[in-house]
Design a protein around this motif. Structure first.
Motif, PDB file in Angstrom:
ATOM      1  N   PHE A  64      22.553   2.140  31.201  1.00 15.85           N
ATOM      2  CA  PHE A  64      22.872   1.473  29.936  1.00 15.85           C
ATOM      3  C   PHE A  64      23.327   2.434  28.842  1.00 15.85           C
ATOM      4  CE2 PHE A  64      20.029  -1.427  32.137  1.00 15.85           C
ATOM      5  CZ  PHE A  64      20.717  -2.631  32.014  1.00 15.85           C
ATOM      6  N   GLY A  65      23.147   3.734  29.066  1.00 16.94           N
ATOM      7  CA  GLY A  65      23.615   4.700  28.078  1.00 16.94           C
ATOM      8  C   GLY A  65      22.826   4.633  26.778  1.00 16.94           C
ATOM      9  N   GLU A  66      23.490   4.997  25.695  1.00 18.12           N
ATOM     10  CA  GLU A  66      22.853   5.034  24.368  1.00 18.12           C
ATOM     11  C   GLU A  66      22.906   3.637  23.753  1.00 18.12           C
ATOM     12  OE1 GLU A  66      21.211   7.476  23.244  1.00 18.12           O
ATOM     13  OE2 GLU A  66      21.829   9.110  24.573  1.00 18.12           O
ATOM     14  N   LEU A  67      22.004   2.794  24.217  1.00 20.26           N
ATOM     15  CA  LEU A  67      22.052   1.374  23.861  1.00 20.26           C
ATOM     16  C   LEU A  67      21.833   1.128  22.375  1.00 20.26           C
ATOM     17  CD1 LEU A  67      22.547  -1.231  25.416  1.00 20.26           C
ATOM     18  CD2 LEU A  67      20.071  -1.499  25.649  1.00 20.26           C
ATOM     19  N   LEU A  68      20.929   1.901  21.753  1.00 18.68           N
ATOM     20  CA  LEU A  68      20.651   1.694  20.332  1.00 18.68           C
ATOM     21  C   LEU A  68      21.867   2.025  19.474  1.00 18.68           C
ATOM     22  CD1 LEU A  68      18.724   0.955  18.080  1.00 18.68           C
ATOM     23  CD2 LEU A  68      17.862   3.307  18.104  1.00 18.68           C
ATOM     24  N   SER A  69      22.503   3.163  19.743  1.00 18.91           N
ATOM     25  CA  SER A  69      23.703   3.526  18.973  1.00 18.91           C
ATOM     26  C   SER A  69      24.806   2.496  19.166  1.00 18.91           C
ATOM     27  CB  SER A  69      24.203   4.912  19.404  1.00 18.91           C
ATOM     28  OG  SER A  69      23.277   5.912  19.044  1.00 18.91           O
ATOM     29  N   ILE A  82      30.206  -0.592   7.191  1.00 15.43           N
ATOM     30  CA  ILE A  82      30.799   0.693   7.541  1.00 15.43           C
ATOM     31  C   ILE A  82      30.107   1.229   8.797  1.00 15.43           C
ATOM     32  CG2 ILE A  82      31.137   3.080   6.804  1.00 15.43           C
ATOM     33  CD1 ILE A  82      31.195   2.060   3.923  1.00 15.43           C
ATOM     34  N   LEU A  83      30.896   1.696   9.753  1.00 21.67           N
ATOM     35  CA  LEU A  83      30.336   2.258  10.972  1.00 21.67           C
ATOM     36  C   LEU A  83      29.721   3.627  10.689  1.00 21.67           C
ATOM     37  CD1 LEU A  83      33.108   1.477  13.621  1.00 21.67           C
ATOM     38  CD2 LEU A  83      31.060   0.175  13.095  1.00 21.67           C
ATOM     39  N   SER A  84      28.581   3.880  11.270  1.00 19.71           N
ATOM     40  CA  SER A  84      27.920   5.173  11.113  1.00 19.71           C
ATOM     41  C   SER A  84      28.612   6.215  11.989  1.00 19.71           C
ATOM     42  CB  SER A  84      26.453   5.066  11.527  1.00 19.71           C
ATOM     43  OG  SER A  84      25.895   6.345  11.747  1.00 19.71           O
ATOM     44  N   PRO A  85      29.088   7.301  11.383  1.00 23.63           N
ATOM     45  CA  PRO A  85      29.704   8.377  12.197  1.00 23.63           C
ATOM     46  C   PRO A  85      28.736   8.940  13.236  1.00 23.63           C
ATOM     47  CG  PRO A  85      30.180   8.697   9.871  1.00 23.63           C
ATOM     48  CD  PRO A  85      29.145   7.599   9.950  1.00 23.63           C
ATOM     49  N   THR A  86      27.448   8.998  12.890  1.00 23.50           N
ATOM     50  CA  THR A  86      26.462   9.511  13.836  1.00 23.50           C
ATOM     51  C   THR A  86      26.301   8.571  15.015  1.00 23.50           C
ATOM     52  OG1 THR A  86      25.262  10.650  12.075  1.00 23.50           O
ATOM     53  CG2 THR A  86      24.074  10.252  14.128  1.00 23.50           C
ATOM     54  N   ASP A  87      26.228   7.264  14.743  1.00 28.16           N
ATOM     55  CA  ASP A  87      26.147   6.291  15.837  1.00 28.16           C
ATOM     56  C   ASP A  87      27.385   6.358  16.719  1.00 28.16           C
ATOM     57  OD1 ASP A  87      23.642   5.169  15.432  1.00 28.16           O
ATOM     58  OD2 ASP A  87      24.382   3.750  13.938  1.00 28.16           O
ATOM     59  N   PHE A  88      28.548   6.514  16.088  1.00 25.41           N
ATOM     60  CA  PHE A  88      29.789   6.600  16.863  1.00 25.41           C
ATOM     61  C   PHE A  88      29.770   7.831  17.770  1.00 25.41           C
ATOM     62  CE2 PHE A  88      34.248   7.853  17.444  1.00 25.41           C
ATOM     63  CZ  PHE A  88      34.761   6.667  17.961  1.00 25.41           C
ATOM     64  N   GLN A  89      29.346   8.952  17.222  1.00 27.06           N
ATOM     65  CA  GLN A  89      29.278  10.191  18.000  1.00 27.06           C
ATOM     66  C   GLN A  89      28.259  10.075  19.128  1.00 27.06           C
ATOM     67  OE1 GLN A  89      28.643  13.946  15.818  1.00 27.06           O
ATOM     68  NE2 GLN A  89      27.023  14.406  17.276  1.00 27.06           N
ATOM     69  N   ASN A  90      27.158   9.391  18.858  1.00 26.01           N
ATOM     70  CA  ASN A  90      26.061   9.319  19.815  1.00 26.01           C
ATOM     71  C   ASN A  90      26.191   8.184  20.833  1.00 26.01           C
ATOM     72  OD1 ASN A  90      24.785  11.488  18.662  1.00 26.01           O
ATOM     73  ND2 ASN A  90      23.306  10.288  17.503  1.00 26.01           N
ATOM     74  N   SER A  91      27.237   7.426  20.770  1.00 27.17           N
ATOM     75  CA  SER A  91      27.333   6.236  21.622  1.00 27.17           C
ATOM     76  C   SER A  91      27.847   6.528  23.030  1.00 27.17           C
ATOM     77  CB  SER A  91      28.243   5.188  20.960  1.00 27.17           C
ATOM     78  OG  SER A  91      29.572   5.688  20.837  1.00 27.17           O
ATOM     79  N   VAL A  92      28.285   7.754  23.302  1.00 27.52           N
ATOM     80  CA  VAL A  92      28.808   8.079  24.630  1.00 27.52           C
ATOM     81  C   VAL A  92      27.660   8.321  25.611  1.00 27.52           C
ATOM     82  CG1 VAL A  92      30.981   9.007  23.761  1.00 27.52           C
ATOM     83  CG2 VAL A  92      29.013  10.520  24.010  1.00 27.52           C
ATOM     84  N   TYR A  93      27.968   8.193  26.883  1.00 22.17           N
ATOM     85  CA  TYR A  93      26.932   8.217  27.912  1.00 22.17           C
ATOM     86  C   TYR A  93      26.283   9.595  28.104  1.00 22.17           C
ATOM     87  CZ  TYR A  93      27.112   3.488  29.778  1.00 22.17           C
ATOM     88  OH  TYR A  93      26.971   2.132  29.948  1.00 22.17           O
ATOM     89  N   ASN A  94      26.977  10.651  27.770  1.00 19.10           N
ATOM     90  CA  ASN A  94      26.425  11.990  28.015  1.00 19.10           C
ATOM     91  C   ASN A  94      25.787  12.602  26.770  1.00 19.10           C
ATOM     92  OD1 ASN A  94      28.785  12.432  26.624  1.00 19.10           O
ATOM     93  ND2 ASN A  94      29.400  14.208  27.841  1.00 19.10           N
ATOM     94  N   THR A  95      25.503  11.787  25.764  1.00 22.63           N
ATOM     95  CA  THR A  95      24.940  12.293  24.508  1.00 22.63           C
ATOM     96  C   THR A  95      23.655  13.085  24.726  1.00 22.63           C
ATOM     97  OG1 THR A  95      25.897  10.544  23.134  1.00 22.63           O
ATOM     98  CG2 THR A  95      23.926  11.619  22.297  1.00 22.63           C
TER      99      THR A  95
END
Length: 213
Positions: A64-69, A82-95
């Motif tokens: 499921f990856g970074e489900l919260l982000s 507004i989208l959170s830049p941190t959430d956007f950065q952290n949403s990839v599977y290899n975070t």
């Protein structure tokens, strides 16, 4: 083709909601980095501190990856926020494993696998092939499903946070473990194979599993 892996060390963490008593503050001294970590990142860093690794290659698995982000991004879109830049950065599977590698200054190969309910089995297969060069590897699987309203879609598992790590190497010795009588129904199915091995790992004994490719 069959490859035998010796499990040199193993550790796992699990909780029905959120794993507590993590040593994140001690393990990640830089506050700025610590504040950016996802739940999965904290769990992976915690496990790596427990299995005695030294910049080995890593095979990381998550269904499921970074489900919260990801859910934060979707909610922001729905609310026209507004989208959170941190959430956007952290949403990839290899975070999670990327943060861990930065922290440990590990520049070795890191491979992320996501294959639904077969994720941990595929991690074992990839790890077995990679281990043929006789290096030690770290196999990690993690699921962090504790998000808002998860109870509306979850009716099959009890443990919303689980993370597992195995330190392995290839061996020609005979298997001492198997997947018979595997019973992890209360956990995400995506991690059941590696979780089974971690639960049955015995220190000071040979822990060898046969992996069929």
């Amino acid at each position: 083709m069959k490859i035998n892996l010796e499990i040199l060390n193993a550790s796992f963490l699990s909780s029905k909601k959120e794993i507590e008593d993590l040593n994140t503050k001690k393990l990640v001294s830089t506050m700025i980095l610590r504040r950016r970590l996802t739940r999965a990142s904290k769990l992976v860093i915690e496990l790596m501190s427990k299995v005695d690794i030294d910049k080995q290659r890593i095979i990381y698995g998550t269904s499921f990856g970074e489900l919260l982000s990801t859910s934060n991004i979707i909610n922001a879109i729905l609310k026209d926020d507004i989208l959170s830049p941190t959430d956007f950065q952290n949403s990839v599977y290899n975070t999670a494993v990327s943060y861990a590698s930065i922290l440990s200054k590990n520049t070795n190969e890191i491979l992320t696998v996501s294959s639904g309910e077969e994720t941990s089995l595929k991690v074992l297969k990839v790890g077995a092939i990679k281990a043929l060069d006789k290096d030690e590897l770290l196999l990690v699987c993690c699921e962090t499903l504790n998000i808002n309203n998860i109870e509306e879609v979850n009716n099959c598992i009890d443990f919303l946070e689980t993370a597992v790590a195995l330190k392995v190497k290839v061996t020609k010795e005979n298997p001492t473990m198997s997947f018979k009588n595997m019973n992890n129904d209360s956990y995400p199915k995506a991690i059941e194979h590696i979780l089974h091995l971690a639960k049955n790992f015995k220190k000071n004994e040979k822990n060898i599993i046969e992996v069929e490719i």
